[in-house]
Design a protein around this motif. Structure first.
Motif, PDB file in Angstrom:
ATOM      1  N   VAL A  24       0.834  -1.208   0.000  1.00  0.00           N
ATOM      2  CA  VAL A  24       0.000   0.000   0.000  1.00  0.00           C
ATOM      3  C   VAL A  24       0.868   1.258   0.000  1.00  0.00           C
ATOM      4  CG1 VAL A  24      -1.696   1.312   1.335  1.00  0.00           C
ATOM      5  CG2 VAL A  24      -1.982  -1.138   1.037  1.00  0.00           C
ATOM      6  N   THR A  28       0.529   3.925  -2.919  1.00  0.00           N
ATOM      7  CA  THR A  28       0.108   5.278  -2.530  1.00  0.00           C
ATOM      8  C   THR A  28       1.090   6.318  -3.051  1.00  0.00           C
ATOM      9  OG1 THR A  28      -1.043   4.463  -0.562  1.00  0.00           O
ATOM     10  CG2 THR A  28      -0.405   6.781  -0.561  1.00  0.00           C
ATOM     11  N   VAL A  72      -7.962   6.993  -4.000  1.00  0.00           N
ATOM     12  CA  VAL A  72      -8.124   5.702  -3.328  1.00  0.00           C
ATOM     13  C   VAL A  72      -8.447   4.606  -4.342  1.00  0.00           C
ATOM     14  CG1 VAL A  72      -9.522   4.413  -1.652  1.00  0.00           C
ATOM     15  CG2 VAL A  72      -8.748   6.734  -1.115  1.00  0.00           C
ATOM     16  N   VAL A  75      -5.198   3.544  -6.002  1.00  0.00           N
ATOM     17  CA  VAL A  75      -4.382   2.726  -5.102  1.00  0.00           C
ATOM     18  C   VAL A  75      -4.983   1.329  -4.996  1.00  0.00           C
ATOM     19  CG1 VAL A  75      -3.538   2.439  -2.734  1.00  0.00           C
ATOM     20  CG2 VAL A  75      -3.493   4.710  -3.800  1.00  0.00           C
ATOM     21  N   TRP A  87      -9.114   2.442   1.796  1.00  0.00           N
ATOM     22  CA  TRP A  87      -9.214   3.812   2.310  1.00  0.00           C
ATOM     23  C   TRP A  87      -8.389   3.988   3.588  1.00  0.00           C
ATOM     24  CZ3 TRP A  87     -11.379   8.247   0.392  1.00  0.00           C
ATOM     25  CH2 TRP A  87     -11.468   9.324   1.286  1.00  0.00           C
ATOM     26  N   VAL A  90      -4.563   3.718   2.936  1.00  0.00           N
ATOM     27  CA  VAL A  90      -4.017   4.929   2.323  1.00  0.00           C
ATOM     28  C   VAL A  90      -3.873   6.021   3.385  1.00  0.00           C
ATOM     29  CG1 VAL A  90      -4.487   6.791   0.669  1.00  0.00           C
ATOM     30  CG2 VAL A  90      -4.874   4.408   0.013  1.00  0.00           C
TER      31      VAL A  90
END
Length: 120
Positions: A24, A28, A72, A75, A87, A90
């Motif tokens: 992530v 991101t 989001v 990602v 969500w 991130v």
């Protein structure tokens, strides 16, 4: 800040395992790079650990004007998850970067207010 320390902070903030925190974090940063101008990207990238600098370079510094939901979604697509799941992940990454990397303040100022919820 070193990469392992940053990942550990993301893990704690998002209640994630190391592999998910890394996946992530990279996704991101790539997505953030797509949202930034070249100058912002250079300043931020210089302050990140080497592993994230590579992710910054992988993003296209085209300053695309997409919102928080699209951020989001991108990602989530990169990590193969649903946006609702990603969500909070991130948020853990951006919040950690904001606390640890001074250049994130300049990035935050340039983002629309809707990003505030992602950077808390």
């Amino acid at each position: 800040m070193d990469y392992a320390e940053l990942l550990q902070q993301v893990q704690v903030a998002g209640a994630l395992d190391r592999a998910t925190a890394e996946q992530v974090s990279l996704a991101t940063v790539v997505t953030l790079a797509e949202r930034m101008s070249h100058d912002e990207l250079v300043r931020l990238g210089a302050r990140l650990p080497n592993q994230l600098q590579l992710a910054v370079r992988a993003g296209s510094p085209s300053c695309q004007p997409f919102g928080a939901d699209e951020f989001v979604r991108r990602v989530a697509q990169r990590v193969g998850e649903m946006p609702q799941t990603v969500w909070t992940h991130v948020r853990a990454v951006l919040g950690t970067l904001e606390r640890e990397v001074a250049e994130m303040e300049a990035v935050r100022v340039r983002l629309p207010r809707e990003f505030d919820a992602l950077m808390a």
